[in-house]
Every structure is written in structure tokens, then in C-alpha cells.
Design a protein around this motif. Structure first.
Motif, PDB file in Angstrom:
ATOM      1  N   ASP A  44       0.827  -1.203   0.000  1.00 48.20           N
ATOM      2  CA  ASP A  44       0.000   0.000   0.000  1.00 48.20           C
ATOM      3  C   ASP A  44       0.859   1.250   0.000  1.00 48.20           C
ATOM      4  N   ASN A  45       1.943   1.240   0.754  1.00 54.43           N
ATOM      5  CA  ASN A  45       2.855   2.369   0.844  1.00 54.43           C
ATOM      6  C   ASN A  45       4.163   1.872   1.461  1.00 54.43           C
ATOM      7  N   PHE A  46       5.125   2.780   1.656  1.00 52.65           N
ATOM      8  CA  PHE A  46       6.420   2.357   2.178  1.00 52.65           C
ATOM      9  C   PHE A  46       6.303   1.842   3.612  1.00 52.65           C
ATOM     10  N   HIS A  47       5.440   2.477   4.427  1.00 58.32           N
ATOM     11  CA  HIS A  47       5.258   2.025   5.803  1.00 58.32           C
ATOM     12  C   HIS A  47       4.741   0.588   5.828  1.00 58.32           C
ATOM     13  N   HIS A  48       3.802   0.276   4.940  1.00 55.97           N
ATOM     14  CA  HIS A  48       3.260  -1.078   4.844  1.00 55.97           C
ATOM     15  C   HIS A  48       4.358  -2.065   4.418  1.00 55.97           C
ATOM     16  N   ALA A  49       5.194  -1.657   3.443  1.00 49.32           N
ATOM     17  CA  ALA A  49       6.262  -2.532   2.964  1.00 49.32           C
ATOM     18  C   ALA A  49       7.268  -2.820   4.079  1.00 49.32           C
ATOM     19  N   ARG A  50       7.623  -1.797   4.841  1.00 50.49           N
ATOM     20  CA  ARG A  50       8.605  -1.994   5.905  1.00 50.49           C
ATOM     21  C   ARG A  50       8.086  -2.938   6.978  1.00 50.49           C
ATOM     22  N   ARG A  51       6.830  -2.767   7.378  1.00 49.63           N
ATOM     23  CA  ARG A  51       6.256  -3.656   8.396  1.00 49.63           C
ATOM     24  C   ARG A  51       6.186  -5.093   7.897  1.00 49.63           C
ATOM     25  N   ALA A  52       5.749  -5.264   6.641  1.00 47.95           N
ATOM     26  CA  ALA A  52       5.580  -6.613   6.089  1.00 47.95           C
ATOM     27  C   ALA A  52       6.928  -7.319   5.930  1.00 47.95           C
ATOM     28  N   LEU A  53       7.939  -6.584   5.424  1.00 52.36           N
ATOM     29  CA  LEU A  53       9.237  -7.207   5.197  1.00 52.36           C
ATOM     30  C   LEU A  53       9.977  -7.482   6.496  1.00 52.36           C
ATOM     31  N   GLN A  54       9.815  -6.623   7.483  1.00 55.31           N
ATOM     32  CA  GLN A  54      10.459  -6.863   8.772  1.00 55.31           C
ATOM     33  C   GLN A  54       9.857  -8.067   9.483  1.00 55.31           C
ATOM     34  N   ARG A  55       8.562  -8.271   9.320  1.00 53.12           N
ATOM     35  CA  ARG A  55       7.925  -9.455   9.909  1.00 53.12           C
ATOM     36  C   ARG A  55       8.496 -10.722   9.292  1.00 53.12           C
ATOM     37  N   GLY A  56       8.945 -10.612   8.038  1.00 53.47           N
ATOM     38  CA  GLY A  56       9.474 -11.793   7.348  1.00 53.47           C
ATOM     39  C   GLY A  56      10.915 -12.106   7.680  1.00 53.47           C
ATOM     40  N   LEU A  57      11.520 -11.289   8.583  1.00 53.03           N
ATOM     41  CA  LEU A  57      12.915 -11.547   8.924  1.00 53.03           C
ATOM     42  C   LEU A  57      13.093 -12.833   9.708  1.00 53.03           C
ATOM     43  N   ASP A  58      12.079 -13.224  10.474  1.00 54.78           N
ATOM     44  CA  ASP A  58      12.166 -14.465  11.240  1.00 54.78           C
ATOM     45  C   ASP A  58      12.002 -15.641  10.301  1.00 54.78           C
ATOM     46  N   GLY A  59      13.016 -16.436  10.154  1.00 55.31           N
ATOM     47  CA  GLY A  59      12.972 -17.554   9.216  1.00 55.31           C
ATOM     48  C   GLY A  59      13.694 -18.750   9.773  1.00 55.31           C
ATOM     49  N   PRO A  60      14.073 -19.684   8.929  1.00 56.45           N
ATOM     50  CA  PRO A  60      14.776 -20.884   9.382  1.00 56.45           C
ATOM     51  C   PRO A  60      16.151 -20.524   9.929  1.00 56.45           C
ATOM     52  N   PRO A  61      16.752 -21.390  10.742  1.00 57.11           N
ATOM     53  CA  PRO A  61      18.070 -21.107  11.313  1.00 57.11           C
ATOM     54  C   PRO A  61      19.119 -20.939  10.216  1.00 57.11           C
ATOM     55  N   LEU A  62      20.076 -20.035  10.460  1.00 57.42           N
ATOM     56  CA  LEU A  62      21.129 -19.771   9.492  1.00 57.42           C
ATOM     57  C   LEU A  62      22.393 -20.539   9.869  1.00 57.42           C
ATOM     58  N   HIS A  63      23.258 -20.742   8.875  1.00 52.96           N
ATOM     59  CA  HIS A  63      24.479 -21.528   9.072  1.00 52.96           C
ATOM     60  C   HIS A  63      25.695 -20.610   8.953  1.00 52.96           C
ATOM     61  N   SER A  64      26.599 -20.701   9.912  1.00 54.49           N
ATOM     62  CA  SER A  64      27.789 -19.853   9.934  1.00 54.49           C
ATOM     63  C   SER A  64      28.815 -20.347   8.924  1.00 54.49           C
ATOM     64  N   ILE A  65      29.375 -19.390   8.183  1.00 55.55           N
ATOM     65  CA  ILE A  65      30.449 -19.669   7.232  1.00 55.55           C
ATOM     66  C   ILE A  65      31.563 -18.662   7.517  1.00 55.55           C
ATOM     67  N   PHE A  66      32.805 -19.122   7.505  1.00 54.90           N
ATOM     68  CA  PHE A  66      33.946 -18.287   7.835  1.00 54.90           C
ATOM     69  C   PHE A  66      34.844 -18.163   6.600  1.00 54.90           C
ATOM     70  N   ILE A  67      35.298 -16.938   6.338  1.00 50.97           N
ATOM     71  CA  ILE A  67      36.149 -16.654   5.181  1.00 50.97           C
ATOM     72  C   ILE A  67      37.387 -15.942   5.707  1.00 50.97           C
ATOM     73  N   SER A  68      38.577 -16.394   5.311  1.00 49.84           N
ATOM     74  CA  SER A  68      39.804 -15.812   5.867  1.00 49.84           C
ATOM     75  C   SER A  68      40.780 -15.414   4.765  1.00 49.84           C
ATOM     76  N   ALA A  69      41.620 -14.422   5.083  1.00 45.11           N
ATOM     77  CA  ALA A  69      42.631 -13.941   4.136  1.00 45.11           C
ATOM     78  C   ALA A  69      43.829 -13.389   4.903  1.00 45.11           C
TER      79      ALA A  69
END
Length: 427
Positions: A44-69
């Protein structure tokens, strides 16, 4: 029929970038441009988009990956050095979307290797700490792209030849080539700078795509090559693949790779080796970093060290300069003889290696005795006439090497090159 996709952004960052573009084109206020961009993405507007997308931040567990140099900065007094480690988190474990073989073929991952199931390492040194961090950030973005899209870097000539026509796209620049799990489907990520996205250059590109029976889209995303500076486009022979990849990429943001808005770097000792959590849990010890330890070999000595690369060895004996000249003369003549390309390549390896051995043997005061043109640079060199004479020359080189050096691995390696060249010439 070619297709140009106009894809709406699907992340907060994407909507903000779209709003800036709308503001430049229409002169509307930034707040209004944010609402317009959000509405183009179905909100509907940017405020609606921000609320909807932030609610979608909770998802499946993430996996740690390490990169070295590793990095070593000789511009400082005294010289400084260290090891940078970057931690990121992605939806899938590293080994589920990238194999050891594929790693070095991917954009931003050249020089990296899969050190363990949760760890990528750049073995060679970068020249500053900032450069090390830059390489790690670009590698992180590449891993995110690969995981999200399901694409794999093209790793062989068969795959690259299938997308050969994409090389004809006008003003293509910094292109990387990718394949999907669907046989025959491919995608090229083309990342030119902004000047080709408008005016005559853009018109030529659009006309070429329209006539090529391919499909393309401009991405609302920072890209891989030079994030935020180059302008990424995707070109594919598969409209469904293109649509899926564009959707996946438009949802990406480097903010998802950060912790509290910051890249999660850790600086360690240059003289240490990073041991990832998965390696610690499984109790597997690391081998020393190549080029940092001494290794002995029968009748051979090490003569060149470079961190990240295997140490080079040569026979421990010193060949007479007379024999070096004889070998160099024969190899320079073979260089201008009529021989198969495969044989030529083998012989050039021998020629280059023997010159390096000569420089390592004749150091300090002995250097005065060395003939700098022994292996390269002689004038009026004539090739050998006929296959028989070429084969005799190769055999003569082999005989001199065996007379001059005791049996050792570096000698055997060069004898193998000579034998392979002999076979190629004899066919």
C-alpha cells in the motif's frame, strides 16, 4: 522472442534504491518516491512494505560460514601483517551449494579454496589489511549470490561454449558465466559501468538482445564485480531461469551478511592458521600453510618460497655452465622448430625451469660465471629440420640432465615433460 524484464524490488534496501531512481526521473519528494516504489512491489505504501518485510525476517536457522585472508603490508615501518577472518550466516551450509572444484571459477572467489566444510581461505597474501577485508566482503557477497540463486560457475569449455553468443552483447563488461541445474540453461551476469545503460550504447544492447532470441533484465542490486559502481544485468537463454534468478537477487542485501549493521571481522596473527568451529568439533588438525615450512627431499633443495604456494625445489647438485649452454642451445632451437603445440608447451616448461635452476645454482660470486643468454635471447637461432633431428635433440637434453643431476623429484618432473614432448612429436 527476447524478453526484457522490469522487476520490482522486494527488499527495503531495494525499495529505497528504486525510490532514489524515481526521484531523479520525476522530481517528486523522497517520501512520495518511497511510496511509489513500495506500491510497484505490491504494498500500500512504504510504511506497509517496511512492516511486512520486517515481519518476514524471522525464518529458518542460518548456518555460519567463515572466510579468511592473510595480509602483509610492507609500506608500514616496521612491516605489519595479520590474518582477517569474516563470519557470515546463510540459509544453507557451504558444502550444499558450492563444491571444492567450483570454488575458484566463481566471480570474487578466485584464489580461495574450501579449507573445511564451513571455511573458505585465501592462501596467498594480500598487500594491506584493507585489501584483505575487501576480498573477504566480495567473497561473502558471491557466496550469498550462489546460495540464493542456485547457480554454479561455469567450470569447463563445454559449458562456456554453450553461452558463446553472449560474448557478442555490445559493450559487455566484467561478465561472469553461470549454469543452472537444468541441463542447457545458462545465465551471464554482465556488469558494465553506467555509461552503457543509457543513450546509443543502451539502444545497441537492446537491439542486439531483441534479435538474439535471448532474455535479459537490469537488476536492482549492487552486483559482484564492483558493488554499487557497476550496473548488473543478467542475460539468459531460459526465461524461467532469468525470472527466478532476478527474483532471488532482488531480495538480496549485504545487510543480511552483517551483524548489527557491521561486517563481523576478527583479526588474528599472520603466523597462525584459522581453525573453524566445524574443524575443532571434528578434531581435525590443519596442515601447515604452503610456502611457510621447509621440507626435505632426496637429492633436492628448496630454492623459492612464497606464502600460499608450494615451495619450489631443484636438484641439490650444480650443473656446469657448459651443460647449461648446451641445454639452452638445444631448447632455443626447438623453440623455433616445426613441432606440435602440445610438445612445444612441454618443452617451454623445461626451458623455463632449467633457467630458474641455473640462477639458483649460480649466486653471489658465482653469478659472474653465468651466461645470461644460455636459455633465452640468442640471435639467429635455427630450428631442427625434420622429426628425426627434433627427437634426437630431446634425447640429448635428457641425457645431459641425467649426467648432471642425481635422481630426485624435480629432475623426474622435467624428464616427464621431455618424455611427453617426445611422444607428441613422434605421433
Amino acid at each position: 522472442m527476447s524478453t526484457t524484464l522490469d522487476v520490482s524490488p522486494s527488499t527495503i534496501d531495494g525499495i529505497k534504491r528504486k525510490a532514489k531512481s524515481i526521484g531523479r526521473k520525476t522530481q517528486v519528494s523522497h517520501l512520495m518516491a518511497l511510496d511509489i516504489a513500495a506500491q510497484q512491489s505490491g504494498y500500500d505504501n512504504f510504511h506497509h512494505a517496511r512492516r511486512a518485510l520486517q515481519r518476514g525476517l524471522d525464518g529458518p536457522p542460518l548456518h555460519s560460514i567463515f572466510i579468511s585472508a592473510y595480509w602483509r603490508d610492507t609500506s608500514t615501518k616496521p612491516a605489519s601483517a595479520g590474518l582477517e577472518v569474516l563470519k557470515i550466516r546463510l540459509p544453507r551450509p557451504l558444502m550444499l551449494f558450492l563444491t571444492k572444484h567450483q570454488c575458484s571459477y566463481a566471480r570474487n572467489l578466485q584464489g580461495f579454496f574450501v579449507e573445511y566444510s564451513d571455511h573458505l581461505e585465501l592462501r596467498v597474501n594480500t598487500d594491506t589489511q584493507d585489501r584483505a577485508k575487501e576480498r573477504l566482503i566480495k567473497a561473502a557477497i558471491a557466496l550469498q549470490f550462489i546460495e540464493a540463486t542456485g547457480l554454479r560457475p561455469a567450470t569447463n569449455q563445454f559449458q562456456r561454449s554453450a553461452m558463446k553468443r553472449a560474448n557478442e552483447l555490445p559493450s559487455t563488461d566484467h561478465a561472469s558465466k553461470w549454469v543452472s541445474e537444468v541441463a542447457g540453461s545458462w545465465l551471464v551476469l554482465d556488469e558494465p559501468y553506467k555509461h552503457v545503460t543509457e543513450g546509443p550504447d543502451l539502444a545497441r544492447r537492446e537491439a542486439w538482445v531483441a534479435s538474439s532470441n535471448l532474455h535479459w533484465a537490469r537488476l536492482d542490486w549492487n552486483g559482484l564485480y564492483n558493488p554499487g559502481e557497476a550496473v548488473p544485468h543478467v542475460l539468459s537463454n531460459d526465461a524461467n531461469l532469468l525470472s527466478r534468478v532476478v527474483g532471488a537477487v532482488e531480495r538480496l542485501s549485504d545487510s543480511a551478511l552483517k551483524v548489527a549493521g557491521q561486517w563481523c571481522f576478527h583479526t588474528d596473527s599472520y603466523y597462525g592458521q584459522y581453525v573453524s568451529p566445524a574443524r575443532k568439533v571434528e578434531g581435525k588438525k590443519r596442515k601447515p600453510r604452503p610456502g611457510t615450512t621447509y621440507r626435505s627431499s632426496t637429492n633436492a633443495v628448496e630454492f623459492q618460497w612464497r606464502p600460499g604456494f608450494p615451495t619450489r625445489q631443484r636438484p641439490s647438485q650444480e650443473m656446469s655452465m657448459k651443460n647449461h649452454r648446451a641445454l639452452g642451445n638445444a631448447l632455443q632451437r626447438l623453440h623455433v622448430s616445426n613441432i606440435p603445440q602440445s610438445a612445444y608447451q612441454k618443452l617451454m616448461r623445461v626451458q623455463s625451469e632449467l633457467e630458474d635452476w641455473m640462477y639458483a645454482e649460480y649466486t653471489n660470486e658465482k653469478r659472474k660465471k653465468m651466461d645470461l643468454n644460455a636459455y633465452y635471447g640468442r640471435a639467429d637461432v635455427q630450428g631442427y629440420a625434420g622429426v628425426v633431428n627434433v627427437l634426437k635433440a630431446i634425447q640429448r637434453i635428457r641425457s645431459i640432465l641425467l649426467e648432471s643431476y642425481l635422481d630426485c623429484k624435480p629432475l623426474r618432473d622435467q624428464l616427464k615433460n621431455l618424455d611427453a614432448a617426445h611422444v607428441c612429436v613422434k605421433k
